[in-house]
Design an enzyme around this catalytic site. Sequence first.
Site, PDB file in Angstrom:
ATOM      1  N   SER A  57       0.795  -1.235   0.000  1.00 27.76           N
ATOM      2  CA  SER A  57       0.000   0.000   0.000  1.00 27.76           C
ATOM      3  C   SER A  57       0.821   1.274   0.000  1.00 27.76           C
ATOM      4  O   SER A  57       0.262   2.364  -0.179  1.00 27.76           O
ATOM      5  CB  SER A  57      -0.937   0.023   1.199  1.00 27.76           C
ATOM      6  OG  SER A  57      -2.034  -0.799   0.928  1.00 27.76           O
ATOM      7  N   LYS A  80       0.254   3.580  -2.814  1.00 28.94           N
ATOM      8  CA  LYS A  80      -0.960   4.399  -2.987  1.00 28.94           C
ATOM      9  C   LYS A  80      -0.667   5.899  -3.107  1.00 28.94           C
ATOM     10  O   LYS A  80      -1.231   6.562  -3.972  1.00 28.94           O
ATOM     11  CB  LYS A  80      -1.972   4.099  -1.873  1.00 28.94           C
ATOM     12  CG  LYS A  80      -2.620   2.721  -2.083  1.00 28.94           C
ATOM     13  CD  LYS A  80      -3.425   2.234  -0.901  1.00 28.94           C
ATOM     14  CE  LYS A  80      -4.072   0.896  -1.251  1.00 28.94           C
ATOM     15  NZ  LYS A  80      -4.332   0.041  -0.116  1.00 28.94           N
ATOM     16  N   TYR A 113      -3.317  -2.718 -10.525  1.00 26.88           N
ATOM     17  CA  TYR A 113      -3.285  -2.553  -9.066  1.00 26.88           C
ATOM     18  C   TYR A 113      -2.380  -3.609  -8.410  1.00 26.88           C
ATOM     19  O   TYR A 113      -1.534  -3.272  -7.571  1.00 26.88           O
ATOM     20  CB  TYR A 113      -4.717  -2.628  -8.508  1.00 26.88           C
ATOM     21  CG  TYR A 113      -4.743  -2.639  -6.994  1.00 26.88           C
ATOM     22  CD1 TYR A 113      -4.473  -1.481  -6.272  1.00 26.88           C
ATOM     23  CD2 TYR A 113      -4.984  -3.820  -6.291  1.00 26.88           C
ATOM     24  CE1 TYR A 113      -4.461  -1.497  -4.886  1.00 26.88           C
ATOM     25  CE2 TYR A 113      -4.968  -3.836  -4.899  1.00 26.88           C
ATOM     26  CZ  TYR A 113      -4.703  -2.675  -4.206  1.00 26.88           C
ATOM     27  OH  TYR A 113      -4.667  -2.691  -2.836  1.00 26.88           O
ATOM     28  N   TYR A 169      -4.567   3.857   7.759  1.00 21.52           N
ATOM     29  CA  TYR A 169      -5.927   3.279   7.799  1.00 21.52           C
ATOM     30  C   TYR A 169      -6.664   3.714   9.061  1.00 21.52           C
ATOM     31  O   TYR A 169      -6.613   4.881   9.434  1.00 21.52           O
ATOM     32  CB  TYR A 169      -5.891   1.743   7.710  1.00 21.52           C
ATOM     33  CG  TYR A 169      -4.934   1.229   6.691  1.00 21.52           C
ATOM     34  CD1 TYR A 169      -5.133   1.508   5.339  1.00 21.52           C
ATOM     35  CD2 TYR A 169      -3.817   0.489   7.048  1.00 21.52           C
ATOM     36  CE1 TYR A 169      -4.259   1.045   4.382  1.00 21.52           C
ATOM     37  CE2 TYR A 169      -2.936   0.020   6.095  1.00 21.52           C
ATOM     38  CZ  TYR A 169      -3.166   0.306   4.765  1.00 21.52           C
ATOM     39  OH  TYR A 169      -2.297  -0.148   3.833  1.00 21.52           O
ATOM     40  N   VAL A 202       1.222  -3.790   3.787  1.00 23.19           N
ATOM     41  CA  VAL A 202       1.258  -5.102   4.449  1.00 23.19           C
ATOM     42  C   VAL A 202       2.549  -5.873   4.161  1.00 23.19           C
ATOM     43  O   VAL A 202       2.775  -6.934   4.732  1.00 23.19           O
ATOM     44  CB  VAL A 202       0.018  -5.973   4.111  1.00 23.19           C
ATOM     45  CG1 VAL A 202      -1.242  -5.388   4.705  1.00 23.19           C
ATOM     46  CG2 VAL A 202      -0.117  -6.195   2.613  1.00 23.19           C
TER      47      VAL A 202
HETATM   48  N1  GLN Z   1      -1.853  -5.628  -2.035  1.00 22.25           N
HETATM   49  C1  GLN Z   1      -2.496  -5.436  -0.778  1.00 22.25           C
HETATM   50  C2  GLN Z   1      -3.971  -5.670  -0.908  1.00 22.25           C
HETATM   51  O1  GLN Z   1      -4.528  -5.188  -1.842  1.00 22.25           O
HETATM   52  C3  GLN Z   1      -2.218  -4.052  -0.263  1.00 22.25           C
HETATM   53  C4  GLN Z   1      -2.855  -3.799   1.074  1.00 22.25           C
HETATM   54  C5  GLN Z   1      -1.938  -3.119   2.067  1.00 22.25           C
HETATM   55  O2  GLN Z   1      -0.745  -3.024   1.926  1.00 22.25           O
HETATM   56  N2  GLN Z   1      -2.548  -2.714   3.151  1.00 22.25           N
HETATM   57  O3  GLN Z   1      -4.598  -6.301  -0.131  1.00 22.25           O
END
Ligand code: GLN
Length: 305
Positions: free
Chosen positions: A61, A64, A189, A241, A259
């Site tokens: 993420s 993003k 994505y 988040y 993550v």
């Molecule tokens: N690739 C992960 C997902 O879409 C990214 C989520 C994250 O890093 N929080 O679930």
Amino acid sequence: MEELLDQILNECRPYTKQGAVATYIPELSKQNPDDFGIYIISSDGSRFSAGDHAKHFTIQSVVKPVLLLLALMDNGVEAVRTRIGVEATGKPFDAINVSDKSLVPEHFNPMVNAGAILLCTMLKGDSYSERFARLLELIRRLADNPEIDVDEAVFRSERETGFKNRALAYLLKAHGLFKDAVEDVLECYFRACSIRVCSRDLAYIGMALANHGRKFKTEERFFPAEYARFVNAVLMICGMYDGSGEFAVRVGVPAKSGVGGGIMAVAPTRMGIGIYSPALDEKGNSIAGIQALERLSRRMYLSIF
Ligand code: GLN
């Protein structure tokens, strides 16, 4: 400074035992929960590092904010604002909003999955592979590292198991939020999430945001300052988040977690920080990474508040 970083890592290392590596993307479960590294680049160009700062991991993420940046560079603020919101979600990164009322652009923050999937549809390019290639190119430029590439094993793992992201994308499409083929959008994505970086790369990207779009110590401008203010504000509100409020109080700088265990933090005008520690808390944020940032912020007065 490096002594301070070593000390902070030592103080925070025990926290890695309280977290766990992500397993919902099978390939990520192979990460070593004990890895812990930090890299800092400051506005005068000095660099400091400690621990496993050279280890590679997938950006997840943390891509993003760069997706948002490219969407802004391609379309401008006004056009982006018609397609996406900036309010906090207060929800986990993969939340599915089920009320029809909330399925409107202003309810999708770009720092959670639904919003980031939408961002992929805003990038310029004749095909989704061209859109992705442009995103990768921007990341390489911001990080000043032409070798950054996709971790194909993680990409395949995400594509094979990303049912929730698929559900989110279909929901967005069903409500007319985009028109393109879902699998094309998701390919972009999933690839974006699977870009391999190290703490240094995240620190450089953070520095570009901290420096309001200018490459440090040069006149070169990557993007207008207005876009840095936009991205940093959104990071402050939703970068961690449903842990963003807590993070604002404890650390007080714009930041983004992933993550894969990475955190990119932006201390405006002062420094970019990259951290890697893949043991996550229940919200999907690096548990020792947040601890380290809290200590660093306190000792260096980084909080913007
Ligand atoms: N690739 C992960 C997902 O879409 C990214 C989520 C994250 O890093 N929080 O679930």
